[in-house]
Design a protein around this motif. Structure first.
Motif, short mmCIF file in Angstrom:
data_model
loop_
_atom_site.label_atom_id
_atom_site.label_comp_id
_atom_site.label_asym_id
_atom_site.label_seq_id
_atom_site.Cartn_x
_atom_site.Cartn_y
_atom_site.Cartn_z
N TYR A 160 0.83 -1.20 0.00
CA TYR A 160 0.00 0.00 0.00
C TYR A 160 0.87 1.25 0.00
O TYR A 160 0.56 2.23 -0.67
CB TYR A 160 -0.94 0.02 1.20
N ASN A 161 1.95 1.22 0.77
CA ASN A 161 2.84 2.38 0.85
C ASN A 161 3.41 2.74 -0.51
O ASN A 161 3.58 3.91 -0.83
CB ASN A 161 3.97 2.14 1.85
N GLU A 162 3.72 1.74 -1.32
CA GLU A 162 4.26 1.98 -2.66
C GLU A 162 3.26 2.75 -3.51
O GLU A 162 3.61 3.70 -4.19
CB GLU A 162 4.63 0.66 -3.32
N VAL A 163 2.01 2.33 -3.47
CA VAL A 163 0.96 2.97 -4.26
C VAL A 163 0.69 4.38 -3.73
O VAL A 163 0.55 5.33 -4.50
CB VAL A 163 -0.32 2.12 -4.24
N ILE A 164 0.62 4.52 -2.42
CA ILE A 164 0.39 5.83 -1.80
C ILE A 164 1.53 6.77 -2.16
O ILE A 164 1.31 7.92 -2.55
CB ILE A 164 0.22 5.69 -0.28
N HIS A 165 2.76 6.31 -2.05
CA HIS A 165 3.92 7.14 -2.38
C HIS A 165 3.87 7.58 -3.85
O HIS A 165 4.18 8.73 -4.17
CB HIS A 165 5.22 6.39 -2.10
N TYR A 166 3.49 6.66 -4.73
CA TYR A 166 3.40 6.99 -6.15
C TYR A 166 2.45 8.16 -6.37
O TYR A 166 2.80 9.14 -7.05
CB TYR A 166 2.96 5.78 -6.96
N LEU A 167 1.25 8.08 -5.82
CA LEU A 167 0.28 9.16 -6.04
C LEU A 167 0.68 10.45 -5.34
O LEU A 167 0.50 11.53 -5.90
CB LEU A 167 -1.11 8.74 -5.58
N GLU B 41 -8.68 9.62 0.96
CA GLU B 41 -8.03 9.26 -0.31
C GLU B 41 -7.20 7.99 -0.16
O GLU B 41 -7.20 7.14 -1.05
CB GLU B 41 -7.15 10.41 -0.81
N ARG B 42 -6.51 7.86 0.95
CA ARG B 42 -5.72 6.65 1.20
C ARG B 42 -6.61 5.42 1.27
O ARG B 42 -6.30 4.38 0.70
CB ARG B 42 -4.92 6.77 2.49
N HIS B 43 -7.73 5.54 1.98
CA HIS B 43 -8.65 4.42 2.11
C HIS B 43 -9.20 4.01 0.75
O HIS B 43 -9.22 2.82 0.41
CB HIS B 43 -9.79 4.79 3.06
N VAL B 44 -9.63 4.98 -0.05
CA VAL B 44 -10.17 4.68 -1.38
C VAL B 44 -9.09 4.05 -2.26
O VAL B 44 -9.34 3.09 -2.99
CB VAL B 44 -10.74 5.96 -2.04
N LEU B 45 -7.87 4.55 -2.17
CA LEU B 45 -6.76 4.01 -2.95
C LEU B 45 -6.48 2.56 -2.56
O LEU B 45 -6.30 1.70 -3.43
CB LEU B 45 -5.52 4.86 -2.74
N ILE B 46 -6.47 2.26 -1.28
CA ILE B 46 -6.22 0.90 -0.80
C ILE B 46 -7.32 -0.05 -1.27
O ILE B 46 -7.05 -1.16 -1.73
CB ILE B 46 -6.05 0.87 0.72
N GLU B 47 -8.58 0.38 -1.17
CA GLU B 47 -9.69 -0.46 -1.63
C GLU B 47 -9.59 -0.69 -3.14
O GLU B 47 -9.86 -1.80 -3.61
CB GLU B 47 -11.04 0.17 -1.26
N GLY B 48 -9.22 0.33 -3.89
CA GLY B 48 -9.04 0.18 -5.33
C GLY B 48 -7.90 -0.78 -5.65
O GLY B 48 -7.99 -1.59 -6.58
N TYR B 49 -6.83 -0.71 -4.88
CA TYR B 49 -5.69 -1.61 -5.05
C TYR B 49 -6.12 -3.05 -4.82
O TYR B 49 -5.82 -3.95 -5.61
CB TYR B 49 -4.58 -1.21 -4.09
N ARG B 50 -6.88 -3.28 -3.73
CA ARG B 50 -7.36 -4.63 -3.44
C ARG B 50 -8.26 -5.14 -4.55
O ARG B 50 -8.17 -6.30 -4.96
CB ARG B 50 -8.13 -4.65 -2.13
N TYR B 51 -9.15 -4.28 -5.02
CA TYR B 51 -10.07 -4.67 -6.09
C TYR B 51 -9.29 -5.03 -7.36
O TYR B 51 -9.57 -6.05 -7.99
CB TYR B 51 -11.06 -3.55 -6.38
N GLY B 52 -8.33 -4.22 -7.72
CA GLY B 52 -7.51 -4.50 -8.90
C GLY B 52 -6.77 -5.81 -8.78
O GLY B 52 -6.69 -6.58 -9.75
N ARG B 53 -6.22 -6.09 -7.62
CA ARG B 53 -5.51 -7.35 -7.41
C ARG B 53 -6.47 -8.53 -7.48
O ARG B 53 -6.12 -9.59 -7.98
CB ARG B 53 -4.79 -7.34 -6.06
#
Length: 57
Positions: free
Chosen positions: A12-19, A31-43
């Motif tokens: 998650y930190n990698e994706v958060i750092h990227y954005l 925004e972090r919560h939405v990003l993490i949920e999107g990451y899980r969904y994509g995986r």
């Protein structure tokens, strides 16, 4: 033990750092919560696609 599609915080930190780098600001907690949920969904979608390929007739 992690539940399915829960990953170590480092992923998650990698994706958060990227954005944060791209947007040049820190993300809000929402925004972090939405990003993490999107990451899980994509995986999850990626894993389902791999299973379809693996078990294709």
């Amino acid at each position: 033990m992690n539940h399915p599609f829960e990953y170590p915080e480092i992923f998650y930190n990698e994706v958060i750092h990227y954005l944060e780098s791209r947007w040049e600001r820190r993300l809000t907690n929402h925004e972090r919560h939405v990003l993490i949920e999107g990451y899980r969904y994509g995986r999850m979608i990626e894993a389902e696609a791999e299973l379809k390929i693996l078990y294709a007739d």
